[in-house]
Design an enzyme around this catalytic site. Structure first.
Site, PDB file in Angstrom:
ATOM      1  N   ARG A 241       0.886  -1.173   0.000  1.00 49.48           N
ATOM      2  CA  ARG A 241       0.000   0.000   0.000  1.00 49.48           C
ATOM      3  C   ARG A 241       0.917   1.215   0.000  1.00 49.48           C
ATOM      4  NH1 ARG A 241      -5.417   0.542   1.860  1.00 49.48           N
ATOM      5  NH2 ARG A 241      -5.948   2.581   2.708  1.00 49.48           N
TER       6      ARG A 241
ATOM      7  N   HIS B 224      -6.772   1.594  -7.101  1.00 46.32           N
ATOM      8  CA  HIS B 224      -7.106   0.749  -5.948  1.00 46.32           C
ATOM      9  C   HIS B 224      -7.862  -0.486  -6.460  1.00 46.32           C
ATOM     10  CE1 HIS B 224      -7.650  -0.471  -1.964  1.00 46.32           C
ATOM     11  NE2 HIS B 224      -8.403   0.488  -1.474  1.00 46.32           N
TER      12      HIS B 224
ATOM     13  N   GLN C 297      -9.974  -2.904  -4.119  1.00 47.36           N
ATOM     14  CA  GLN C 297     -11.264  -2.364  -3.703  1.00 47.36           C
ATOM     15  C   GLN C 297     -12.322  -2.627  -4.766  1.00 47.36           C
ATOM     16  OE1 GLN C 297     -12.374  -0.690  -0.759  1.00 47.36           O
ATOM     17  NE2 GLN C 297     -14.282  -1.193  -1.800  1.00 47.36           N
TER      18      GLN C 297
ATOM     19  N   ASP D  75     -16.853   8.790  -3.040  1.00 44.44           N
ATOM     20  CA  ASP D  75     -15.691   8.561  -2.184  1.00 44.44           C
ATOM     21  C   ASP D  75     -15.364   9.879  -1.497  1.00 44.44           C
ATOM     22  OD1 ASP D  75     -13.557   7.330  -0.949  1.00 44.44           O
ATOM     23  OD2 ASP D  75     -12.334   7.123  -2.756  1.00 44.44           O
TER      24      ASP D  75
ATOM     25  N   CYS E 268     -16.357   3.131  -0.717  1.00 42.77           N
ATOM     26  CA  CYS E 268     -15.282   2.208  -0.337  1.00 42.77           C
ATOM     27  C   CYS E 268     -14.855   2.360   1.117  1.00 42.77           C
ATOM     28  CB  CYS E 268     -14.095   2.374  -1.273  1.00 42.77           C
ATOM     29  SG  CYS E 268     -13.193   3.925  -1.090  1.00 42.77           S
TER      30      CYS E 268
ATOM     31  N   ARG F  51     -14.297  -7.253   0.583  1.00 41.92           N
ATOM     32  CA  ARG F  51     -12.843  -7.148   0.444  1.00 41.92           C
ATOM     33  C   ARG F  51     -12.198  -8.481   0.820  1.00 41.92           C
ATOM     34  NH1 ARG F  51     -10.144  -2.310   0.642  1.00 41.92           N
ATOM     35  NH2 ARG F  51      -8.377  -3.651   0.129  1.00 41.92           N
TER      36      ARG F  51
END
Length: 300
Positions: free
Chosen positions: A100, A127, A130, A216, A255, A283
């Protein structure tokens, strides 16, 4: 051949659908192959994490593997060692690296020098993990992914970029609702050239008839002026008025983490159309399937 996972566009539609089907199968059966028995996965975090860390650690454990979790400052990488040297060394110790990162180029460097799979657990560019969970949530709700109309409202950030890739791979219609200032020329050109892609400056128009409405946080990685960004996006809050423009059976996705009262209201987050916590759970299921895909030897 090493199976890296840096962006969704590395997958074709058949592979992506296969990942989703396997994730859903394992979710329903609650039985998992011990495919990672005797294997170790390094997890490197340059940014704090809740869902990514917990879901990956649990997924690795469920598949019989072992996770080593570190942040950048726990390693010589945080004291000047090159990414290339880190990749070469870790490849001698572990069977895969989940990273990450603040800069997507770090992932590319890891990929270029590692001899084990590299998995993008988030970067400033994208991402993809996700979006595996997001698309799985859509598939659970609507069945085979042949018709859902998808609307994204807000910033054109890393999560949006991965959703754009997913829609192009799966040939799903995507509408973007955002201010002109967040609709760069390169993206506009892409929208102009593809009939699946639509842009609307008016968020109500963007949401009209949508089966999935997403947003988001307004302040994403790399944002240079959070106050200006927030002012720009204030008219793009997903609230009950926006959701009423969507299809009556529409769902809301985010998310997480969410800034409640900013990009989304409590009434939508906690309302009957919200699937954000199913999405967060997915996830885990999506990442089990992803780990299997990355670590199983491809057939010749």
């Amino acid at each position: 051949m090493i199976r890296h996972f840096l962006d969704l566009d590395a997958l074709d539609a058949e592979t992506l659908r296969g990942l989703l089907d396997q994730a859903l199968s394992m979710k329903r059966s609650r039985t998992f192959p011990a495919a990672l028995r005797g294997k170790t996965v390094a997890m490197i975090f340059e940014k704090p994490s809740t869902r990514t860390r917990f879901s990956f650690e649990r997924a690795i454990h469920d598949l019989g593997g072992h996770a080593i979790v570190v942040n950048k400052n726990d390693m010589q990488l945080g004291r000047g060692e090159t990414v290339a040297d880190t990749a070469r060394v870790l490849s001698r110790y572990v069977d895969a690296i989940v990273a990450r990162t603040l800069d997507h180029h770090t992932l590319v460097e890891l990929k270029n020098h590692a001899t084990v799979p590299i998995i993008n657990a988030l970067s400033d560019r994208s991402h993809p993990c996700q979006i595996l969970a997001d698309v799985l949530t859509v598939q659970e709700t609507f069945g085979p992914l042949t018709h859902p109309r998808i609307t994204w409202i807000g910033d054109t950030n890393n999560v949006f970029f991965s959703w754009l890739q997913a829609c192009l791979i799966l040939k799903l219609p995507l509408t973007l609702g955002c201010p002109p200032a967040l609709f760069p020329d390169a993206l506009k050109k892409q929208f102009d050239q593809n009939p699946l892609l639509t842009w609307a400056e008016d968020p109500l128009k963007a949401a009209h008839g949508a089966h999935i409405v997403m947003t988001d946080t307004w302040v994403s990685m790399g944002c240079l002026d959070p106050e200006a960004q927030t002012r720009l996006l204030t008219p793009y809050q997903v609230n009950e008025t926006v959701m009423k423009q969507a299809d009556p059976q529409a769902i809301f996705l985010h998310c997480l983490p969410a800034v409640r009262g900013q990009e989304v209201t409590d009434a939508v987050m906690d309302g009957p159309q919200s699937r954000v916590f199913d999405q967060a759970e997915n996830r885990l299921h999506a990442q089990r399937a992803l780990l299997l895909w990355c670590l199983q030897t491809p057939k010749a």
